[in-house]
Design a protein around this motif. Structure first.
Motif, mmCIF file in Angstrom:
data_model
loop_
_atom_site.group_PDB
_atom_site.id
_atom_site.type_symbol
_atom_site.label_atom_id
_atom_site.label_comp_id
_atom_site.label_asym_id
_atom_site.label_seq_id
_atom_site.Cartn_x
_atom_site.Cartn_y
_atom_site.Cartn_z
ATOM 1 N N GLY A 261 0.821 -1.212 0.000
ATOM 2 C CA GLY A 261 0.000 0.000 0.000
ATOM 3 C C GLY A 261 0.851 1.256 0.000
ATOM 4 N N LYS A 276 -3.530 -1.750 -1.513
ATOM 5 C CA LYS A 276 -3.999 -1.947 -2.877
ATOM 6 C C LYS A 276 -5.381 -2.598 -2.893
ATOM 7 C CE LYS A 276 0.043 -2.291 -5.882
ATOM 8 N NZ LYS A 276 0.784 -3.196 -6.795
ATOM 9 N N THR A 296 5.732 3.708 -0.999
ATOM 10 C CA THR A 296 5.188 2.350 -0.976
ATOM 11 C C THR A 296 5.701 1.612 0.262
ATOM 12 O OG1 THR A 296 5.055 2.236 -3.382
ATOM 13 C CG2 THR A 296 5.063 0.136 -2.206
ATOM 14 N N SER A 342 -11.025 -7.980 -3.777
ATOM 15 C CA SER A 342 -10.032 -7.570 -4.782
ATOM 16 C C SER A 342 -9.377 -8.762 -5.466
ATOM 17 C CB SER A 342 -8.947 -6.729 -4.113
ATOM 18 O OG SER A 342 -8.243 -7.520 -3.155
#
Length: 381
Positions: A261, A276, A296, A342
């Motif tokens: 993320g 994500k 990140t 996801s």
């Protein structure tokens, strides 16, 4: 400072700046033609330490062991044992013994004669050989098998004969190359504790090569995780497991969920990451945390640190819903592979504290996974 886990013994010479290393690899490189097996490695090991080299095949761990034993010479760099350089010292003149996975017992000799062979070759007096062999037979619990030949023993008993033969010479250092690889799981687990007890009782320094994470975690005072000829992280089993310094170490030791993320908020002792997968992670950090907003980051969390529930938790962060994709019942615990919306799979484990479950979770059930901010660790690489 809080401990990251239970400690086997209060033995931490590496934390004392006054304690000198017993074994020291200083900028050691080993090449085989163009292949670099060990790459400019520096490593310190202390007296009476049970030290494990852990890594995949080809990472350089056995090459390190062979250089220490004298079967290979470094291309560059130097190795010291008890303050003395081993450069140019042949294997038979080093105070080091090595135990191999194959055991290499003499099939025509009894257990007693196998154990005493090295003492006889060293010219030790017969009465002293008898005394030392008797003592080690008692220590490894093989007294009643002293007259048997190796083919009359079980795998575990042969392993103990090989171990007794290795330590009866009282080397300063015992090197073990995948010593338990030929044993079945239950016997391997029993032998691990026998090895630990023997090492502690004899006061020797043990250095073991293994690719078995559980084996290294069980027996070691410290572990060096290796990859491509270098040491990625050194630490106690709890430090390696609970505070890995990279995704490589986190993934290599045990099972882990790693979520990628972006850092969105950063404050003293905590960070907020938007993954994500769309859900927000709030995690605890240390003063050494160097990432900034929009960098990140990776959040690593072990399956046993995740809470599983049918109902949505009250918290807005650190909670995500998914569908049960796979279930593994292991007796002491149940593993759940949960697919998030996801498409990411997260693994959670639940301790089976009771024999029966009132409302068991099944395939395709929708469940919630949640965790506390300090349950995982934020990784920068």
């Amino acid at each position: 400072m809080k401990s990251l886990g239970s400690t086997r013994r209060s033995f931490t010479p590496w934390l004392d700046k006054e304690t000198k290393p017993y074994i020291s690899f200083q900028n050691v490189t080993k090449k085989f033609g163009d292949f670099v097996a060990v790459d400019n490695l520096t490593l310190n090991i202390y007296e009476r330490e049970f030290y494990s080299l852990l890594g995949p095949s080809g990472c350089g761990k056995t090459t390190l062991l062979r250089m220490l034993a004298g079967f290979e010479e470094p291309t560059s760099g130097e190795i010291f044992l008890d303050g003395v350089s081993l450069k140019g010292v042949p294997p038979h003149k080093r105070p080091v013994n090595m135990m191999f996975q194959s055991y290499a017992l003499f099939p025509h000799m009894s257990v007693r004669d196998n154990i005493g062979f090295g003492l006889k070759q060293a010219g030790i007096a017969k009465a002293q050989i008898t005394e030392r062999v008797d003592a080690i037979l008692k220590l490894v619990k093989l007294e009643e098998f002293a007259k048997r030949k190796p083919d009359q023993l079980s795998g575990g008993q042969r392993q103990r004969v090989a171990l007794a033969r290795s330590v009866v010479l009282r080397p300063k250092l015992l090197l073990l190359d995948e010593p338990l690889g030929a044993l079945d799981k239950k016997l391997r687990e029993e032998t691990q504790f026998e090895l630990m007890d023997l090492q502690h009782e004899l006061g020797l320094t043990f250095m073991i090569v293994t690719h078995d994470q559980e084996e290294a975690m069980t027996m070691s005072d410290r572990i060096a995780v290796m990859d491509k000829g270098t040491v990625i992280q050194t630490g106690t089993p709890a430090e390696i497991y609970e505070a890995p310094n990279s995704r490589y170490v986190a993934d290599f030791i045990g099972t882990v969920n790693t979520l990628e993320g972006k850092v969105k908020e950063k404050a003293a002792g905590k960070v907020k990451i938007v993954g994500k997968d769309g859900f927000t992670i709030e995690a605890a950090t240390t003063d050494q945390f160097a990432l900034n907003t929009d960098d990140t980051a990776w959040f690593s969390i072990r399956p046993e640190k995740i809470k599983v529930s049918r109902s949505k938790p009250d918290k807005q962060t650190n909670a995500v819903e998914g569908e049960v994709w796979d279930i593994g019942y292991l007796g002491d615990m149940t593993l759940f592979n949960v697919m998030l919306d996801s498409g990411t799979i997260m693994r959670a484990s639940v301790l089976n504290a009771k024999r029966t479950v009132d409302d068991p979770i099944g395939y395709e059930d929708r469940i919630w996974l949640s965790f506390e901010p300090d349950a995982g660790i934020v990784l920068e690489r």
